[in-house]
Design a protein around this motif. Structure first.
Motif, PDB file in Angstrom:
ATOM      1  N   GLN A  64      19.799 -52.366  -7.480  1.00 20.10           N
ATOM      2  CA  GLN A  64      20.825 -51.333  -7.417  1.00 20.10           C
ATOM      3  C   GLN A  64      20.977 -50.874  -5.986  1.00 20.10           C
ATOM      4  N   ASP A 109      26.018 -47.375  -6.085  1.00 20.81           N
ATOM      5  CA  ASP A 109      26.078 -47.403  -7.545  1.00 20.81           C
ATOM      6  C   ASP A 109      25.913 -46.031  -8.181  1.00 20.81           C
ATOM      7  N   GLU A 116      19.847 -41.554 -13.372  1.00 19.57           N
ATOM      8  CA  GLU A 116      19.930 -43.015 -13.321  1.00 19.57           C
ATOM      9  C   GLU A 116      18.648 -43.675 -13.804  1.00 19.57           C
TER      10      GLU A 116
END
Length: 139
Positions: free
Chosen positions: A3, A7, A122
């Motif tokens: 990632q 993002d 996240e």
């Protein structure tokens, strides 16, 4: 899959100039429901000021918040990342420097910000921090 900062970064930036008063910045934070504002001159990042900075560096000192500029309360030595950096690197920087918010820049220009709350949502939205960060703000 790796990632990247882009993002999960927030790209809606709230900014002020260094001459803005502490009162004006506090009102902006309230109105935008945020805890940090980027300090810019032209379109160059010059600092970051958090709600805690306002309290510790201005209000607790007894300064007049209407006369005190945000430049005197902000963190001027700002650690940054680029949008294409690995998210793990951003986490390392936040740990190493004990910071909760990390501006995202491209060629010196702010394009986003990543927060501890963004990372919590996240990485583990079921964690206490992720749950709190995802909740609607108190009014």
């Amino acid at each position: 899959m790796t990632q990247h900062v882009r993002d999960i970064m927030t790209s809606r930036l709230v900014t002020v100039e260094p001459q803005a008063s502490v009162t004006a910045v506090a009102q902006k934070m309230r109105d935008e429901d945020i805890g940090a504002v980027l300090i810019i001159e032209g379109d160059e990042l010059r600092g970051l000021v958090s709600d805690r900075d306002l309290v510790v560096r201005a209000l607790a000192e007894g300064d007049d918040p209407k006369q005190t500029t945000v430049a005197s309360a902000c963190s001027s030595e700002v650690i940054t990342v680029t949008p294409d950096e690995n998210l793990d690197h951003a986490v390392e920087l936040m740990r190493e420097h004990s910071i909760r918010r990390l501006p995202v820049v491209e060629e010196g220009h702010p394009v986003g910000i990543i927060s501890l709350g963004d990372l919590a949502i996240e990485r583990d939205e079921e964690s206490a921090l992720g749950d709190i960060s995802a909740a609607n703000p108190n009014q």
